[in-house]
Design a protein around this motif. Structure first.
Motif, short mmCIF file in Angstrom:
data_model
loop_
_atom_site.label_atom_id
_atom_site.label_comp_id
_atom_site.label_asym_id
_atom_site.label_seq_id
_atom_site.Cartn_x
_atom_site.Cartn_y
_atom_site.Cartn_z
N VAL A 175 52.21 44.70 35.25
CA VAL A 175 52.09 45.77 34.25
C VAL A 175 50.89 46.66 34.52
O VAL A 175 50.66 47.63 33.80
N ALA A 176 50.11 46.33 35.55
CA ALA A 176 48.93 47.12 35.89
C ALA A 176 48.55 46.79 37.35
O ALA A 176 49.08 45.84 37.94
N PRO A 177 47.65 47.57 37.94
CA PRO A 177 47.25 47.29 39.33
C PRO A 177 46.70 45.88 39.51
O PRO A 177 46.07 45.31 38.62
N GLY A 178 46.96 45.31 40.69
CA GLY A 178 46.49 43.97 41.01
C GLY A 178 45.33 43.99 41.97
O GLY A 178 44.70 45.03 42.22
N SER A 179 45.01 42.82 42.54
CA SER A 179 43.90 42.69 43.48
C SER A 179 44.31 41.81 44.66
O SER A 179 45.14 40.90 44.51
N PHE A 180 43.71 42.07 45.80
CA PHE A 180 43.97 41.34 47.05
C PHE A 180 42.71 40.54 47.36
O PHE A 180 41.60 41.08 47.35
N ASN A 181 42.85 39.22 47.61
CA ASN A 181 41.70 38.34 47.83
C ASN A 181 41.91 37.51 49.10
O ASN A 181 43.03 37.09 49.39
N MET A 182 40.81 37.25 49.83
CA MET A 182 40.92 36.59 51.13
C MET A 182 40.15 35.26 51.23
O MET A 182 40.69 34.25 51.60
N GLY A 183 38.85 35.25 50.97
CA GLY A 183 38.08 34.00 51.05
C GLY A 183 37.26 33.89 52.33
O GLY A 183 36.83 34.89 52.92
N HIS A 184 37.04 32.64 52.82
CA HIS A 184 36.22 32.40 54.01
C HIS A 184 36.71 31.12 54.68
O HIS A 184 37.58 30.42 54.17
N PRO A 227 48.37 41.35 36.64
CA PRO A 227 48.66 41.04 35.24
C PRO A 227 50.15 41.18 34.93
O PRO A 227 50.84 42.01 35.53
N THR A 228 50.62 40.36 34.03
CA THR A 228 52.01 40.41 33.58
C THR A 228 52.04 40.51 32.06
O THR A 228 51.00 40.42 31.39
N GLU A 229 53.23 40.67 31.51
CA GLU A 229 53.36 40.76 30.06
C GLU A 229 52.94 39.46 29.38
O GLU A 229 52.48 39.46 28.24
N LEU A 230 53.08 38.34 30.08
CA LEU A 230 52.74 37.04 29.50
C LEU A 230 51.35 36.55 29.89
O LEU A 230 50.94 35.46 29.50
N GLY A 231 50.64 37.33 30.69
CA GLY A 231 49.30 36.91 31.11
C GLY A 231 48.98 37.39 32.51
O GLY A 231 48.59 38.54 32.72
N SER A 232 49.14 36.53 33.50
CA SER A 232 48.86 36.90 34.88
C SER A 232 49.67 36.01 35.82
O SER A 232 50.17 34.95 35.42
N ASP A 233 49.80 36.47 37.05
CA ASP A 233 50.52 35.71 38.07
C ASP A 233 49.91 36.06 39.42
O ASP A 233 49.06 36.94 39.52
N ARG A 234 50.37 35.39 40.46
CA ARG A 234 49.84 35.67 41.79
C ARG A 234 50.86 35.32 42.87
O ARG A 234 51.75 34.50 42.66
N LEU A 235 50.69 35.96 44.02
CA LEU A 235 51.46 35.67 45.23
C LEU A 235 50.53 35.01 46.22
O LEU A 235 49.36 35.37 46.34
N TYR A 236 51.07 34.05 46.99
CA TYR A 236 50.27 33.27 47.93
C TYR A 236 50.75 33.52 49.36
O TYR A 236 51.92 33.79 49.61
N ALA A 237 49.80 33.36 50.31
CA ALA A 237 50.14 33.42 51.74
C ALA A 237 49.13 32.58 52.51
O ALA A 237 48.11 32.13 51.96
N HIS A 238 49.40 32.35 53.78
CA HIS A 238 48.44 31.69 54.67
C HIS A 238 48.24 32.60 55.88
O HIS A 238 49.22 33.06 56.48
N PHE A 239 46.97 32.83 56.24
CA PHE A 239 46.65 33.78 57.32
C PHE A 239 45.80 33.09 58.38
O PHE A 239 44.76 32.51 58.08
N ASP A 240 46.27 33.15 59.63
CA ASP A 240 45.51 32.65 60.78
C ASP A 240 44.88 33.84 61.50
O ASP A 240 45.58 34.61 62.16
#
Length: 254
Positions: A175-184, A227-240
Motif C-alpha cells: 500500500v506504500a513504497p517498500g525498502s530493499f535490505n542486504m546485510g553483511h 507495508p500491507t493493509e494488514l500490517g507488513s510483509d516481505r520477500l526473501y532471496a539469497h545472494f552470492d
C-alpha cells in the motif's frame, strides 16, 4: 630485626637482578622488525551475482518466479598495509571501498513487453586479512606470493528502485513504497600476486608496484520489506556475491 634484615637483602638482590636484566635487553629501536609496506590503488570487481528469486517465506510470487539477478562489474579503490617479519612470510590488511552496483531481475513477467525490472542499488565494502607466503627472497625485483585469509563484507547504501516500488503497489502487494535490505557477511578469501621492488637507486622509500588477483566468498539474505493493509510483509532471496578482483597498486616500504 633478623627477619627485616633478610627481607632487605632479598629486596636489594631483586633490584640488582632486575637492573642487570634490563641492561641485557636489546633496545627496541635496534630490533629488526622486518619490512612494512603501504599501498593504494584501483580494483576491478567482477561479482558472481548468483541470486535466488524473491519469494514469500513459504509461497512463490508468480511474477518473480524463476527471476535471476543481473549485476554489472564495478571499479573502485583499495588500500593495504603489509608487515613482513621474515623473508618468506607477510601479514596483510586490505580494504576495498564501496563498489557500486545496480541490481536488475531477468525473467520477470509482471510488465507487459519487458522481461526485466530494476530492483535497486547497493554498495559493497570489504576488509580482508591475509597471511602471505613469498616464493623468492628479497634480492629479486619481482616477488610472487600466495595468500589465504578472511573477509568481512558490508552491503550498504541500499535503495529500492522506483520501478520496483511501482510494481509492488500496482500489483496490490503493497500500500506504500517498500525498502530493499542486504546485510553483511564473514567468509574465506584467497589471493595471488606479485610485488615489484623498483629500488634501483636505493632511495630511502623505494617505489613498489603490486599486481594481485583475489577471490573471496561472500553471501547474504536480502529482503524487500513493504507495508500491507494488514500490517507488513516481505520477500526473501539469497545472494552470492563471491567476486573475482584484480588489483593494481603503488606504494612504498620502510
Amino acid at each position: 630485626m633478623k627477619i627485616q634484615g633478610k627481607i632487605c637483602r632479598v629486596f636489594v638482590f631483586l633490584l640488582a637482578t632486575s637492573a642487570t636484566y634490563t641492561e641485557a635487553q636489546e633496545d627496541w629501536r635496534n630490533i629488526d622488525w622486518g619490512e612494512f609496506m603501504v599501498r593504494i590503488g584501483l580494483s576491478y570487481v567482477a561479482p558472481n551475482d548468483a541470486g535466488t528469486s524473491l519469494k514469500y517465506r513459504v509461497l512463490q510470487q508468480w511474477d518473480l518466479y524463476n527471476t535471476t539477478w543481473e549485476l554489472d562489474t564495478a571499479q573502485t579503490w583499495q588500500i593495504s598495509g603489509v608487515w613482513r617479519p621474515s623473508d618468506r612470510w607477510g601479514f596483510e590488511l586490505m580494504h576495498i571501498n564501496s563498489a557500486s552496483y545496480g541490481v536488475s531481475l531477468d525473467n520477470f513477467t509482471g510488465n507487459t513487453g519487458s522481461s526485466q525490472i530494476k530492483l535497486g542499488d547497493f554498495k559493497a565494502s570489504t576488509t580482508l586479512a591475509f597471511a602471505n607466503w613469498y616464493f623468492l627472497d628479497p634480492s629479486y625485483i619481482a616477488r610472487p606470493y600466495l595468500g589465504a585469509g578472511i573477509n568481512y563484507t558490508d552491503f550498504h547504501t541500499v535503495s529500492i528502485s522506483r520501478q520496483f516500488n511501482e510494481y509492488l503497489i500496482d500489483s496490490d502487494m503493497s500500500v506504500a513504497p517498500g525498502s530493499f535490505n542486504m546485510g553483511h557477511s564473514w567468509d574465506w578469501a584467497l589471493q595471488g600476486g606479485v610485488d615489484f621492488n623498483l629500488d634501483f637507486r636505493q632511495f630511502q622509500y623505494p617505489l613498489l608496484i603490486n599486481l594481485a588477483a583475489l577471490y573471496y566468498l561472500s553471501d547474504t539474505d536480502p529482503t524487500v520489506n513493504f507495508p500491507t493493509e494488514l500490517g507488513s510483509d516481505r520477500l526473501y532471496a539469497h545472494f552470492d556475491y563471491d567476486p573475482w578482483i584484480l588489483n593494481l597498486g603503488v606504494g612504498t616500504k620502510f
